[in-house]
Scaffold this motif. Structure first.
Motif, PDB file in Angstrom:
ATOM      1  N   SER A 210     -47.868  51.613 -27.635  1.00 33.91           N
ATOM      2  CA  SER A 210     -48.944  51.343 -28.453  1.00 33.91           C
ATOM      3  C   SER A 210     -49.695  52.785 -29.354  1.00 33.91           C
ATOM      4  CB  SER A 210     -50.399  50.676 -27.685  1.00 33.91           C
ATOM      5  OG  SER A 210     -50.791  51.747 -26.614  1.00 33.91           O
ATOM      6  N   GLY A 211     -50.377  52.572 -30.271  1.00 34.37           N
ATOM      7  CA  GLY A 211     -50.928  53.758 -31.081  1.00 34.37           C
ATOM      8  C   GLY A 211     -51.268  52.973 -32.485  1.00 34.37           C
ATOM      9  N   PHE A 212     -52.332  54.052 -33.023  1.00 31.77           N
ATOM     10  CA  PHE A 212     -52.783  53.455 -34.332  1.00 31.77           C
ATOM     11  C   PHE A 212     -51.963  54.024 -35.417  1.00 31.77           C
ATOM     12  CE2 PHE A 212     -55.183  52.643 -38.321  1.00 31.77           C
ATOM     13  CZ  PHE A 212     -55.628  51.628 -37.745  1.00 31.77           C
ATOM     14  N   LEU A 213     -50.986  53.349 -36.245  1.00 33.21           N
ATOM     15  CA  LEU A 213     -50.118  53.838 -37.050  1.00 33.21           C
ATOM     16  C   LEU A 213     -50.667  54.079 -38.514  1.00 33.21           C
ATOM     17  CD1 LEU A 213     -47.037  51.586 -36.099  1.00 33.21           C
ATOM     18  CD2 LEU A 213     -47.664  53.704 -35.073  1.00 33.21           C
ATOM     19  N   SER A 214     -50.083  54.795 -39.092  1.00 34.49           N
ATOM     20  CA  SER A 214     -50.361  55.200 -40.453  1.00 34.49           C
ATOM     21  C   SER A 214     -49.657  54.551 -41.506  1.00 34.49           C
ATOM     22  CB  SER A 214     -50.179  56.698 -40.858  1.00 34.49           C
ATOM     23  OG  SER A 214     -48.843  56.782 -40.894  1.00 34.49           O
ATOM     24  N   GLU A 215     -49.910  54.467 -42.601  1.00 35.06           N
ATOM     25  CA  GLU A 215     -48.924  53.318 -43.452  1.00 35.06           C
ATOM     26  C   GLU A 215     -47.532  53.752 -43.413  1.00 35.06           C
ATOM     27  OE1 GLU A 215     -48.714  51.330 -47.799  1.00 35.06           O
ATOM     28  OE2 GLU A 215     -50.365  52.671 -47.328  1.00 35.06           O
ATOM     29  N   GLU A 216     -47.228  55.118 -43.389  1.00 33.74           N
ATOM     30  CA  GLU A 216     -46.041  55.647 -43.264  1.00 33.74           C
ATOM     31  C   GLU A 216     -45.157  55.459 -41.904  1.00 33.74           C
ATOM     32  OE1 GLU A 216     -48.251  57.466 -46.474  1.00 33.74           O
ATOM     33  OE2 GLU A 216     -48.759  57.370 -44.295  1.00 33.74           O
ATOM     34  N   GLU A 217     -46.091  55.277 -40.897  1.00 31.16           N
ATOM     35  CA  GLU A 217     -45.261  55.334 -39.726  1.00 31.16           C
ATOM     36  C   GLU A 217     -45.000  53.474 -39.612  1.00 31.16           C
ATOM     37  OE1 GLU A 217     -47.536  58.744 -37.074  1.00 31.16           O
ATOM     38  OE2 GLU A 217     -48.698  56.914 -37.341  1.00 31.16           O
ATOM     39  N   LEU A 218     -45.784  52.961 -40.057  1.00 33.41           N
ATOM     40  CA  LEU A 218     -45.780  51.312 -39.936  1.00 33.41           C
ATOM     41  C   LEU A 218     -44.486  51.180 -40.541  1.00 33.41           C
ATOM     42  CD1 LEU A 218     -46.952  48.589 -39.146  1.00 33.41           C
ATOM     43  CD2 LEU A 218     -48.257  48.470 -41.334  1.00 33.41           C
ATOM     44  N   SER A 219     -44.457  51.616 -41.839  1.00 35.29           N
ATOM     45  CA  SER A 219     -43.338  51.282 -42.820  1.00 35.29           C
ATOM     46  C   SER A 219     -42.111  51.446 -42.294  1.00 35.29           C
ATOM     47  CB  SER A 219     -43.385  52.033 -43.861  1.00 35.29           C
ATOM     48  OG  SER A 219     -42.354  51.793 -44.855  1.00 35.29           O
ATOM     49  N   ALA A 220     -41.941  52.771 -41.544  1.00 32.85           N
ATOM     50  CA  ALA A 220     -40.767  53.094 -40.697  1.00 32.85           C
ATOM     51  C   ALA A 220     -40.545  52.348 -39.632  1.00 32.85           C
ATOM     52  CB  ALA A 220     -40.994  54.606 -40.120  1.00 32.85           C
ATOM     53  N   GLU A 221     -41.439  51.878 -38.872  1.00 31.23           N
ATOM     54  CA  GLU A 221     -41.263  50.848 -37.515  1.00 31.23           C
ATOM     55  C   GLU A 221     -40.785  49.602 -38.078  1.00 31.23           C
ATOM     56  OE1 GLU A 221     -40.747  51.877 -35.023  1.00 31.23           O
ATOM     57  OE2 GLU A 221     -42.091  53.478 -34.303  1.00 31.23           O
ATOM     58  N   LEU A 222     -41.190  49.214 -39.196  1.00 31.94           N
ATOM     59  CA  LEU A 222     -40.836  47.797 -39.652  1.00 31.94           C
ATOM     60  C   LEU A 222     -39.749  47.798 -40.368  1.00 31.94           C
ATOM     61  CD1 LEU A 222     -44.376  46.464 -40.949  1.00 31.94           C
ATOM     62  CD2 LEU A 222     -43.385  45.868 -38.868  1.00 31.94           C
ATOM     63  N   SER A 223     -39.339  48.747 -40.937  1.00 30.07           N
ATOM     64  CA  SER A 223     -37.951  48.929 -41.592  1.00 30.07           C
ATOM     65  C   SER A 223     -36.982  49.045 -40.557  1.00 30.07           C
ATOM     66  CB  SER A 223     -38.023  50.048 -42.541  1.00 30.07           C
ATOM     67  OG  SER A 223     -39.071  49.759 -43.618  1.00 30.07           O
ATOM     68  N   ALA A 224     -37.308  49.573 -39.403  1.00 29.86           N
ATOM     69  CA  ALA A 224     -36.173  49.832 -38.456  1.00 29.86           C
ATOM     70  C   ALA A 224     -35.894  48.191 -37.631  1.00 29.86           C
ATOM     71  CB  ALA A 224     -36.641  50.703 -37.234  1.00 29.86           C
ATOM     72  N   GLY A 225     -36.884  47.433 -37.879  1.00 25.55           N
ATOM     73  CA  GLY A 225     -36.600  46.192 -37.292  1.00 25.55           C
ATOM     74  C   GLY A 225     -37.528  46.008 -36.089  1.00 25.55           C
ATOM     75  N   HIS A 226     -38.583  46.753 -35.824  1.00 25.69           N
ATOM     76  CA  HIS A 226     -39.403  46.725 -34.558  1.00 25.69           C
ATOM     77  C   HIS A 226     -40.763  46.226 -35.100  1.00 25.69           C
ATOM     78  CE1 HIS A 226     -37.494  50.902 -33.645  1.00 25.69           C
ATOM     79  NE2 HIS A 226     -36.747  49.592 -33.500  1.00 25.69           N
ATOM     80  N   PRO A 227     -41.151  44.719 -34.826  1.00 23.91           N
ATOM     81  CA  PRO A 227     -42.173  44.248 -35.111  1.00 23.91           C
ATOM     82  C   PRO A 227     -43.490  44.760 -34.332  1.00 23.91           C
ATOM     83  CG  PRO A 227     -41.047  42.793 -33.669  1.00 23.91           C
ATOM     84  CD  PRO A 227     -40.393  43.947 -34.127  1.00 23.91           C
ATOM     85  N   VAL A 228     -44.547  44.590 -35.078  1.00 26.65           N
ATOM     86  CA  VAL A 228     -45.850  45.083 -34.433  1.00 26.65           C
ATOM     87  C   VAL A 228     -46.834  44.235 -34.467  1.00 26.65           C
ATOM     88  CG1 VAL A 228     -47.657  46.777 -35.059  1.00 26.65           C
ATOM     89  CG2 VAL A 228     -45.387  47.317 -35.850  1.00 26.65           C
ATOM     90  N   ILE A 229     -47.410  43.978 -33.163  1.00 30.06           N
ATOM     91  CA  ILE A 229     -48.544  42.806 -33.017  1.00 30.06           C
ATOM     92  C   ILE A 229     -49.887  43.904 -33.382  1.00 30.06           C
ATOM     93  CG2 ILE A 229     -49.960  41.618 -31.300  1.00 30.06           C
ATOM     94  CD1 ILE A 229     -47.073  40.726 -30.095  1.00 30.06           C
ATOM     95  N   HIS A 275     -56.447  47.777 -43.114  1.00 29.10           N
ATOM     96  CA  HIS A 275     -56.351  48.824 -41.964  1.00 29.10           C
ATOM     97  C   HIS A 275     -57.692  48.893 -41.453  1.00 29.10           C
ATOM     98  CE1 HIS A 275     -57.966  51.461 -45.012  1.00 29.10           C
ATOM     99  NE2 HIS A 275     -58.561  52.349 -44.007  1.00 29.10           N
ATOM    100  N   ASP A 276     -58.682  48.626 -42.117  1.00 33.85           N
ATOM    101  CA  ASP A 276     -60.156  48.612 -41.325  1.00 33.85           C
ATOM    102  C   ASP A 276     -60.617  47.659 -40.453  1.00 33.85           C
ATOM    103  OD1 ASP A 276     -60.605  51.028 -42.873  1.00 33.85           O
ATOM    104  OD2 ASP A 276     -61.846  50.071 -44.272  1.00 33.85           O
ATOM    105  N   GLN A 277     -59.655  46.688 -40.431  1.00 32.03           N
ATOM    106  CA  GLN A 277     -59.749  45.386 -39.570  1.00 32.03           C
ATOM    107  C   GLN A 277     -58.938  45.583 -38.428  1.00 32.03           C
ATOM    108  OE1 GLN A 277     -59.385  41.677 -42.111  1.00 32.03           O
ATOM    109  NE2 GLN A 277     -60.287  42.878 -43.766  1.00 32.03           N
ATOM    110  N   ILE A 278     -57.940  46.500 -38.338  1.00 36.80           N
ATOM    111  CA  ILE A 278     -56.987  46.755 -37.115  1.00 36.80           C
ATOM    112  C   ILE A 278     -57.681  47.415 -35.975  1.00 36.80           C
ATOM    113  CG2 ILE A 278     -54.999  47.719 -36.490  1.00 36.80           C
ATOM    114  CD1 ILE A 278     -54.006  47.386 -39.324  1.00 36.80           C
ATOM    115  N   LYS A 279     -57.666  46.677 -34.836  1.00 35.15           N
ATOM    116  CA  LYS A 279     -58.258  47.430 -33.750  1.00 35.15           C
ATOM    117  C   LYS A 279     -57.363  47.919 -32.768  1.00 35.15           C
ATOM    118  CE  LYS A 279     -62.305  45.976 -35.236  1.00 35.15           C
ATOM    119  NZ  LYS A 279     -63.268  47.025 -35.897  1.00 35.15           N
ATOM    120  N   ALA A 280     -56.040  47.740 -32.964  1.00 32.18           N
ATOM    121  CA  ALA A 280     -54.974  48.116 -32.162  1.00 32.18           C
ATOM    122  C   ALA A 280     -53.791  47.540 -32.316  1.00 32.18           C
ATOM    123  CB  ALA A 280     -55.258  47.767 -30.511  1.00 32.18           C
ATOM    124  N   MET A 281     -52.911  48.516 -32.103  1.00 31.84           N
ATOM    125  CA  MET A 281     -51.559  47.974 -32.616  1.00 31.84           C
ATOM    126  C   MET A 281     -50.074  48.222 -31.340  1.00 31.84           C
ATOM    127  SD  MET A 281     -51.623  50.013 -36.557  1.00 31.84           S
ATOM    128  CE  MET A 281     -50.527  49.226 -37.207  1.00 31.84           C
TER     129      MET A 281
END
Length: 289
Positions: A210-229, A275-281
């Motif tokens: 868990s952690g609050f991802l930046s847009e760049e980090e989020l893009s990297a995880e999703l591109s790697a096939g790692h879904p984010v709740i 992003h302002d509505q995200i409380k946790a990832m």
């Protein structure tokens, strides 16, 4: 008494006969006229009534039977559900998403029932499936003291992630909800504890951080096939709290599976919008250990 003999008795009888014929004819005319008036008066309302009935039938034929509008159906279902004493959370689904009207309408008959052992055609190998919590296949299943349709966004998100990553269509929201209830991941108001997102994936062979991802980090995880709740606060997805799944990122656009809304799931979103509505990832992948 003296009787006078008539000079022309046959002529006299003819005159009398004619007199009575005229009187009789006049009487018949009067009687016939009276009957005609009575019959006419009695028949006119029937003719008018018959005419109106035909007109009404013709108008009905031309207009066709009344077709209940979506708004009328929602109000009818709301009144029936209220009269039947359905839980408040079930009735409130109608205000949150009108597409739930069939679910609410069938609640009395189907509550507590589970109608699917797998997610069926929603499963596509190599993808994170979109599952809707008020789907009647599992939406009536219990979750805490509520049902999946009302309170099960968390288990539904976990079912999407686990079914997709594990290539296992038998992982359904109902089964994940049962696991959450049995392991006390539901509070007294039927909200899902965040610990469920961190820990429950292990039951299906997933690792999570868990952690609050930046847009760049989020893009990297999703591109790697790692879904984010994501746990979401008030905004586009909820007025209170809600879980969604981010499934992909391309050209600055995020694909999201919202377990409560096919509309939200049918479009893409920018990071700046939400992003302002995200409380946790929470980020998931197959556990390699």
């Amino acid at each position: 008494m003296i009787f006078r003999q008539e000079k022309h008795p046959s002529k006299r009888r003819q005159q009398v006969y004619r007199y009575y014929v005229i009187i009789a004819a006049a009487a018949l005319v009067l009687i016939g006229g009276g009957l005609g008036i009575v019959l006419s008066r009695n028949s006119r309302p029937e003719t008018k009534e018959a005419s109106l009935t035909k007109e009404q039938k013709e108008l009905y034929r031309l207009a066709g039977p009344h077709i209940e509008t979506q708004k009328e159906r929602i109000e009818r279902v709301r009144m029936e559900a209220t009269a039947a004493g359905y839980p408040e959370g079930v009735i409130e689904l109608l205000d949150k998403n009108p597409a739930t009207v069939s679910y609410v309408e069938d609640y009395g008959e189907k509550q507590g029932q589970i109608y699917a052992e797998d997610i069926g055609d929603d499963y596509v190998d190599g993808q994170i499936p979109l599952l809707i919590q008020w789907d009647e296949r599992w939406g009536y299943a219990p979750y805490g003291t509520s049902v999946v349709a009302v309170s099960g966004c968390g288990p539904t998100c976990m079912a999407m992630v686990a079914a997709g990553l594990r290539h296992d269509p038998t992982i359904t929201p109902a089964k994940v909800a049962e696991y959450g209830t049995q392991n006390q991941y539901v509070d007294e108001e039927n909200n899902t504890y965040w610990a469920f997102m961190q820990e429950a994936g292990k039951n299906w062979g997933l690792s999570c951080y868990s952690g609050f991802l930046s847009e760049e980090e989020l893009s990297a995880e999703l591109s790697a096939g790692h879904p984010v709740i994501c746990s979401m606060g008030p905004g586009y997805f909820t007025q209170n709290g809600h879980f969604i799944v981010m499934t992909g990122y391309e050209n600055g656009q995020i694909r999201i599976n919202d377990p409560f809304s096919t509309e939200n799931s049918g479009r893409t979103w920018t990071y700046g919008e939400i992003h302002d509505q995200i409380k946790a990832m929470w980020v998931y992948q197959i556990d390699q250990g």
